[in-house]
Design an enzyme around this catalytic site. Sequence first.
Site, PDB file in Angstrom:
ATOM      1  N   CYS A   1      13.918  11.701   5.572  1.00 32.74           N
ATOM      2  CA  CYS A   1      14.024  11.452   7.139  1.00 32.74           C
ATOM      3  C   CYS A   1      15.503  11.356   7.572  1.00 32.74           C
ATOM      4  O   CYS A   1      15.697  11.623   8.882  1.00 32.74           O
ATOM      5  CB  CYS A   1      13.611   9.828   7.115  1.00 32.74           C
ATOM      6  SG  CYS A   1      14.351   8.844   5.955  1.00 32.74           S
TER       7      CYS A   1
ATOM      8  N   GLY B   1       3.467   5.092  12.785  1.00 30.38           N
ATOM      9  CA  GLY B   1       4.372   3.991  13.194  1.00 30.38           C
ATOM     10  C   GLY B   1       4.016   3.433  14.566  1.00 30.38           C
ATOM     11  O   GLY B   1       3.926   1.960  14.602  1.00 30.38           O
TER      12      GLY B   1
ATOM     13  N   LYS C   1       0.880  -1.404  -0.028  1.00 26.97           N
ATOM     14  CA  LYS C   1      -0.124   0.057  -0.135  1.00 26.97           C
ATOM     15  C   LYS C   1       0.843   1.350  -0.077  1.00 26.97           C
ATOM     16  O   LYS C   1       1.328   1.519   1.012  1.00 26.97           O
ATOM     17  CB  LYS C   1      -0.906  -0.184   1.285  1.00 26.97           C
ATOM     18  CG  LYS C   1      -1.997   1.036   1.083  1.00 26.97           C
ATOM     19  CD  LYS C   1      -2.226   1.739   2.436  1.00 26.97           C
ATOM     20  CE  LYS C   1      -1.531   3.166   2.505  1.00 26.97           C
ATOM     21  NZ  LYS C   1      -1.756   4.283   1.686  1.00 26.97           N
TER      22      LYS C   1
ATOM     23  N   GLU D   1      10.249   2.141  10.117  1.00 30.16           N
ATOM     24  CA  GLU D   1      11.268   3.187   9.962  1.00 30.16           C
ATOM     25  C   GLU D   1      10.509   4.535  10.100  1.00 30.16           C
ATOM     26  O   GLU D   1       9.595   4.619   9.090  1.00 30.16           O
ATOM     27  CB  GLU D   1      12.094   2.955   8.396  1.00 30.16           C
ATOM     28  CG  GLU D   1      12.877   2.006   8.340  1.00 30.16           C
ATOM     29  CD  GLU D   1      13.968   2.136   9.278  1.00 30.16           C
ATOM     30  OE1 GLU D   1      14.467   2.876   9.999  1.00 30.16           O
ATOM     31  OE2 GLU D   1      14.551   0.853   9.565  1.00 30.16           O
TER      32      GLU D   1
ATOM     33  N   GLU E   1      10.529  16.794  14.166  1.00 27.45           N
ATOM     34  CA  GLU E   1      10.906  16.844  12.817  1.00 27.45           C
ATOM     35  C   GLU E   1       9.959  17.741  12.147  1.00 27.45           C
ATOM     36  O   GLU E   1       8.694  17.766  12.171  1.00 27.45           O
ATOM     37  CB  GLU E   1      10.600  15.306  12.345  1.00 27.45           C
ATOM     38  CG  GLU E   1      10.747  15.259  10.705  1.00 27.45           C
ATOM     39  CD  GLU E   1      10.715  13.772  10.304  1.00 27.45           C
ATOM     40  OE1 GLU E   1       9.388  13.128  10.723  1.00 27.45           O
ATOM     41  OE2 GLU E   1      11.525  12.887   9.578  1.00 27.45           O
TER      42      GLU E   1
ATOM     43  N   GLN F   1       1.755  20.256   3.924  1.00 24.45           N
ATOM     44  CA  GLN F   1       3.311  20.169   4.267  1.00 24.45           C
ATOM     45  C   GLN F   1       3.762  21.531   4.351  1.00 24.45           C
ATOM     46  O   GLN F   1       4.585  21.906   5.048  1.00 24.45           O
ATOM     47  CB  GLN F   1       4.024  19.171   3.409  1.00 24.45           C
ATOM     48  CG  GLN F   1       5.484  19.002   3.906  1.00 24.45           C
ATOM     49  CD  GLN F   1       5.458  18.523   5.290  1.00 24.45           C
ATOM     50  OE1 GLN F   1       5.013  17.243   5.608  1.00 24.45           O
ATOM     51  NE2 GLN F   1       6.387  19.111   6.184  1.00 24.45           N
TER      52      GLN F   1
ATOM     53  N   GLY G   1       7.390   5.675   7.454  1.00 26.13           N
ATOM     54  CA  GLY G   1       6.392   6.472   7.585  1.00 26.13           C
ATOM     55  C   GLY G   1       6.428   7.620   8.895  1.00 26.13           C
ATOM     56  O   GLY G   1       7.748   7.492   9.303  1.00 26.13           O
ATOM     57  N   SER G   2       5.639   8.172   9.151  1.00 27.79           N
ATOM     58  CA  SER G   2       5.666   9.180  10.356  1.00 27.79           C
ATOM     59  C   SER G   2       5.781   8.569  11.830  1.00 27.79           C
ATOM     60  O   SER G   2       5.177   7.299  11.611  1.00 27.79           O
ATOM     61  CB  SER G   2       4.521  10.202  10.247  1.00 27.79           C
ATOM     62  OG  SER G   2       3.211   9.349  10.473  1.00 27.79           O
TER      63      SER G   2
HETATM   64  P1  NAD Z   1       2.566   8.691   7.100  1.00 30.71           P
HETATM   65  O1  NAD Z   1       2.896   8.006   8.473  1.00 30.71           O
HETATM   66  O2  NAD Z   1       1.481   9.993   7.009  1.00 30.71           O
HETATM   67  O3  NAD Z   1       2.001   7.678   6.056  1.00 30.71           O
HETATM   68  C1  NAD Z   1       3.041   6.516   5.717  1.00 30.71           C
HETATM   69  C2  NAD Z   1       1.919   5.607   5.034  1.00 30.71           C
HETATM   70  O4  NAD Z   1       1.174   4.882   6.341  1.00 30.71           O
HETATM   71  C3  NAD Z   1       1.220   5.801   3.899  1.00 30.71           C
HETATM   72  O5  NAD Z   1       1.142   4.948   3.150  1.00 30.71           O
HETATM   73  C4  NAD Z   1      -0.175   6.128   4.679  1.00 30.71           C
HETATM   74  O6  NAD Z   1      -1.308   5.876   3.734  1.00 30.71           O
HETATM   75  C5  NAD Z   1      -0.096   4.835   5.689  1.00 30.71           C
HETATM   76  N1  NAD Z   1      -1.150   4.890   6.850  1.00 30.71           N
HETATM   77  C6  NAD Z   1      -1.553   6.116   7.204  1.00 30.71           C
HETATM   78  N2  NAD Z   1      -2.449   5.921   8.522  1.00 30.71           N
HETATM   79  C7  NAD Z   1      -2.246   4.672   8.410  1.00 30.71           C
HETATM   80  C8  NAD Z   1      -3.105   3.789   9.321  1.00 30.71           C
HETATM   81  N3  NAD Z   1      -3.850   4.082  10.259  1.00 30.71           N
HETATM   82  N4  NAD Z   1      -2.753   2.359   9.585  1.00 30.71           N
HETATM   83  C9  NAD Z   1      -1.634   1.805   8.298  1.00 30.71           C
HETATM   84  N5  NAD Z   1      -1.210   2.803   7.429  1.00 30.71           N
HETATM   85  C10 NAD Z   1      -1.581   4.034   7.614  1.00 30.71           C
HETATM   86  O7  NAD Z   1       4.134   9.367   6.584  1.00 30.71           O
HETATM   87  P2  NAD Z   1       4.233  10.224   5.209  1.00 30.71           P
HETATM   88  O8  NAD Z   1       3.569  11.585   5.523  1.00 30.71           O
HETATM   89  O9  NAD Z   1       3.716   9.370   4.152  1.00 30.71           O
HETATM   90  O10 NAD Z   1       5.891  10.091   4.983  1.00 30.71           O
HETATM   91  C11 NAD Z   1       6.469  11.161   6.070  1.00 30.71           C
HETATM   92  C12 NAD Z   1       7.312  10.431   7.028  1.00 30.71           C
HETATM   93  O11 NAD Z   1       7.886   9.282   6.765  1.00 30.71           O
HETATM   94  C13 NAD Z   1       8.105  11.467   7.898  1.00 30.71           C
HETATM   95  O12 NAD Z   1       8.119  11.430   9.228  1.00 30.71           O
HETATM   96  C14 NAD Z   1       9.687  10.898   7.468  1.00 30.71           C
HETATM   97  O13 NAD Z   1      10.494  11.040   8.486  1.00 30.71           O
HETATM   98  C15 NAD Z   1       9.207   9.460   7.367  1.00 30.71           C
HETATM   99  N6  NAD Z   1      10.111   8.700   6.595  1.00 30.71           N
HETATM  100  C16 NAD Z   1      11.082   8.044   7.322  1.00 30.71           C
HETATM  101  C17 NAD Z   1      11.765   7.086   6.521  1.00 30.71           C
HETATM  102  C18 NAD Z   1      12.943   6.166   7.360  1.00 30.71           C
HETATM  103  O14 NAD Z   1      13.431   5.244   6.691  1.00 30.71           O
HETATM  104  N7  NAD Z   1      13.296   6.357   8.506  1.00 30.71           N
HETATM  105  C19 NAD Z   1      12.161   7.205   5.143  1.00 30.71           C
HETATM  106  C20 NAD Z   1      11.357   8.050   4.592  1.00 30.71           C
HETATM  107  C21 NAD Z   1      10.397   8.785   5.287  1.00 30.71           C
END
Ligand code: NAD
Length: 479
Positions: free
Chosen positions: A282, A231, A173, A248, A381, A329, A226-227
């Site tokens: 990130c 997470g 997804k 991550e 962040e 953003q 993701g965030s």
């Molecule tokens: P996000 O957490 O909003 O979304 C990430 C994913 O999770 C998306 O596909 C989203 O649709 C899904 N999601 C959202 N709610 C969910 C739920 N309740 N259950 C399951 N899945 C759900 O993050 P974003 O805005 O897409 O990305 C930005 C963030 O990602 C930043 O915080 C960044 O630091 C982080 N990031 C981390 C790394 C790393 O490897 N550490 C790499 C890239 C980005």
Amino acid sequence: MAEQFRNYIGGEWVAGSSVNVNRNPSDTRDVVGEYAQADAAQAQAAIAAAKAAFPQWSTGSIQERANILDRVGAEIIARKDELGALLSREEGKTLPEGIGEAMRAGQIFRFFAGEVVRMAGEKLASVRPGVDVEVTREPLGVIGLITPWNFPIAIPSWKIAPALAYGNTVVIKPADLAPGCAWAIAEILSRAGLPPGVFNLAMGRGSVVGEALVASPDVTALSFTGSVPTGRSIAAKAIARMAKVQLEMGGKNPLVVLDDADLPTAVNVAVQGSYFSTGQRCTASSRIIVTPGIHDQFVAAVAGKLSTLRVDNAMLAGTDIGPVVDESQLGIDQKYIEVGKAEGAQLVAGGERVERATPGYYLSPALFIGATSSMRIAREEIFGPVACVIEAKDYDEALAMANDTEFGLSAGIVTTSLKYASHFKRHAQAGMVMVNVPTAGVDYHVPFGGRKGSSYGSREQGRYAAEFFTTVKTAYTAP
Ligand code: NAD
């Protein structure tokens, strides 16, 4: 009419229950496409297809698996300019950055094509005479992959390739903001010779498709990037049902600049690490910790360099920094710029919304000085082209400040001192440490991941990916 892109479930292209309009952040009039949104029933169908495909895929020919991944990698590399342009168009990083990321995605598939035939076990003598012990790795089952928008081709690739290489089946997804690259990878995979159901693309809302993956007892393991809040909520639910999980998440990565640093190196490392890819990494260095002997020269040189960078449409030749990914953003970035001012830091460069020939979310790269470690701009962040300089009286204080964070993804130092470089490598509380190179920018064949609040579970990428995507079996044999 905008082009329509469907989900890929059980070897079929299927329409969703609604569509998500994917817009170009460099030109909001430009619709990249309309992407299917799966509902909960379609998410379940994708999981069921992956479950049904697992027995055959996990025990089938490893040569066939290697060939498929190699074909995918070769096609991505051959089409890197086109895929890089799609990435740049949907996410807003510059064309060279987009092409570089597409290239990396291809290299990742090729790396894991090789890993398929290199997976080794161990054979040991038992403490019981006459008995042999073997330790082998086996695939887990169905893996749910949930990815963010900021590396829309590399992150899906570094999860899909090892998942398939080690014999698992997949439902991915991708993020709503940039689903195009994941769709393009799915389209390549759909022609690569995979049996139906081995790979499934289920685009849709996190609260629908993401939650379905997290909740399903048929999804053995979840790999999420993701965030932090998402997470954490995924981890709580996954652990409650004892699913394996890898997260991550965010970063607030420090870059330490010492008095003995080579100034041009320090400026390049800071500008690239903090602002390239619009700071939406990130691993971006959003806290720059500088000792007094170089502070003023460094700040003047960084501010000078920022004023020469061109913020514009990501697709144009000569653009150094593309737009912010979307309106929301951009609002977050602007809010933090106001927070920084209110906290007493001085904005010495950028931080303004700018207009360009095409309507987009353009923000000039912002540099704060006079920040302290307790300010929100130094702790939270931001995920945009915003960095702050904090002055530290010496190396020891700089190291303490670098580690004074809930995150621990990447940490950098610019120094010509072997003593400080060595000490920093040992004592920085981060998963990745960079000496005289930017905190962002990593290789595809070595582990990626962090400590503390940045990551949870085992590392991604390189041979270390096997830790997550396989489970270990110990077998005892007596003749
Ligand atoms: P996000 O957490 O909003 O979304 C990430 C994913 O999770 C998306 O596909 C989203 O649709 C899904 N999601 C959202 N709610 C969910 C739920 N309740 N259950 C399951 N899945 C759900 O993050 P974003 O805005 O897409 O990305 C930005 C963030 O990602 C930043 O915080 C960044 O630091 C982080 N990031 C981390 C790394 C790393 O490897 N550490 C790499 C890239 C980005």
